[in-house]
Design a protein around this motif. Structure first.
Motif, PDB file in Angstrom:
ATOM      1  N   ALA A   3       0.827  -1.209   0.000  1.00 53.76           N
ATOM      2  CA  ALA A   3       0.000   0.000   0.000  1.00 53.76           C
ATOM      3  C   ALA A   3       0.862   1.262   0.000  1.00 53.76           C
ATOM      4  O   ALA A   3       0.513   2.276  -0.608  1.00 53.76           O
ATOM      5  N   LEU A   4       2.009   1.206   0.678  1.00 51.65           N
ATOM      6  CA  LEU A   4       2.890   2.375   0.786  1.00 51.65           C
ATOM      7  C   LEU A   4       3.811   2.540  -0.418  1.00 51.65           C
ATOM      8  O   LEU A   4       4.453   3.584  -0.570  1.00 51.65           O
ATOM      9  N   LEU A  28      -4.602   6.398   1.345  1.00 49.02           N
ATOM     10  CA  LEU A  28      -4.333   5.044   1.814  1.00 49.02           C
ATOM     11  C   LEU A  28      -5.597   4.454   2.413  1.00 49.02           C
ATOM     12  O   LEU A  28      -6.344   5.128   3.124  1.00 49.02           O
TER      13      LEU A  28
END
Length: 345
Positions: free
Chosen positions: A141-142, A149
């Motif tokens: 996700a990062l 997010l």
């Protein structure tokens, strides 16, 4: 920013998401709550194009998800931590995502370090514990350093240190001005993490408010007072137009009056107090009160369980965890690569 307008999803005759409209703003952690079957996961899947809406639309920074070029640079999501190719190493899993989204390879090393998986970067995720899988999902996700997010049950399988790390991470990301949207059934953790709440039930919006406002609107707030002079205290309070409610343990509960005012009254009348404490429901209590009528799946004691509760029948044997359990299945140590390995260490 995430914007939903009239979002609807039907599966045959069942409406899983029913005309949802809300916005998720940058700069705060927004919690997404609802009972099992409320439509949370379906909503989040539609946000990133994994399910197509039956009606309405979602906008990610003003665009549909399928209009985003290199979408990981706009929005990063953790929905299913174990949705990885089991034959690739953790590093190569992230590298494939990076290459398909125009992200430099150095970013893979950076996010593995951020989530504490550097030591297992060249191990295959099929051997990871649940907590390690969660960390790898967060790394994905990062990866694109996105401004938005989205996390679904991000602390599943994490130990207390890991849970604290995820909470701090989400708050830091929001403080940087990013949009952070998180779904969780852990109410105590959500209460410490989120500033704003979106609550749904049976696919419909039930609340869109601040954490403090949600608890205040869906709970009973009062002050608990205890004194060795209860009769005198009642007379003083009634003289001020305040009606105390006695409790079984000899204390009093007082609504619509602040603890500060009650303390000032006690001081003015030289009334000895043994307790003066404001009482407010927890997030869990407020949530249960609001959503009581929209819970789709109820557990009931019966059959062999009821017999055992009454002292009949054989003792209960080991039970398998439910699909949503954060514990490892029977016989699984949950340790993955090495007996003493701890997530992030």
């Amino acid at each position: 920013m995430i914007e939903l307008e009239g979002l609807t999803k039907r599966f045959g005759t069942k409406t899983a998401v029913d005309r949802l409209s809300f916005s998720v703003r940058p700069g705060v952690v927004t919690g997404f709550l609802g009972p099992n079957g409320a439509g949370k996961s379906t909503t989040m899947r539609m946000m990133i194009g994994l399910d197509s809406p039956s009606g309405g639309h979602v906008r990610i920074d003003g665009k549909r998800y399928d209009q985003l070029r290199d979408p990981l640079n706009y929005i990063g999501a953790l929905l299913e931590a174990k949705s990885v190719h089991g034959g690739r190493t953790a590093h190569n899993h992230l590298l494939c995502l990076a290459q398909s989204n125009g992200i430099p390879e150095r970013r893979v090393t950076e996010v593995l370090d951020t989530v504490g998986l550097t030591s297992v970067a060249h191990k295959r995720p099929k051997g990871f514990s649940l907590g390690m899988g969660q960390r790898l999902g967060i790394a994905a996700a990062l990866l694109g350093d996105p401004s938005i997010l989205m996390f679904d049950e991000p602390v599943n399988g994490l130990d207390p240190e890991g849970i604290h790390w995820v909470r701090t991470l989400m708050q830091r990301l929001a403080a940087e001005g990013r949009t952070v949207f998180v779904s969780s059934h852990l109410m105590s953790e959500m209460a410490q993490t989120a500033e704003h709440l979106i609550v749904i039930g049976q696919g419909r919006l039930m609340a869109d408010t601040s954490m403090a406002g949600f608890i205040a609107d869906n709970s009973r707030t009062y002050v608990r007072l205890r004194t060795p002079e209860p009769e005198r205290a009642r007379d003083i309070l009634r003289g001020e137009g305040i009606t105390p409610v006695p409790t079984a343990d000899g204390a009093m509960e007082i609504e619509n009056t602040s603890a500060a005012r009650l303390g000032e009254l006690a001081a003015r009348h030289q009334l000895v107090l043994h307790e003066l404490s404001p009482q407010q429901a927890s997030l869990e209590e407020a949530f249960m009160r609001l959503t009581a009528g929209s819970v789709e799946y109820h557990a009931h004691a019966g059959g062999r369980e009821a017999e055992r509760a009454a002292g009949a029948g054989p003792p209960a044997g080991p039970t398998a965890p439910s699909p949503g359990d954060a514990t490892a299945p029977p016989g699984d140590t949950g340790r993955g690569w090495g007996e003493g390995w701890k997530e992030g260490r």
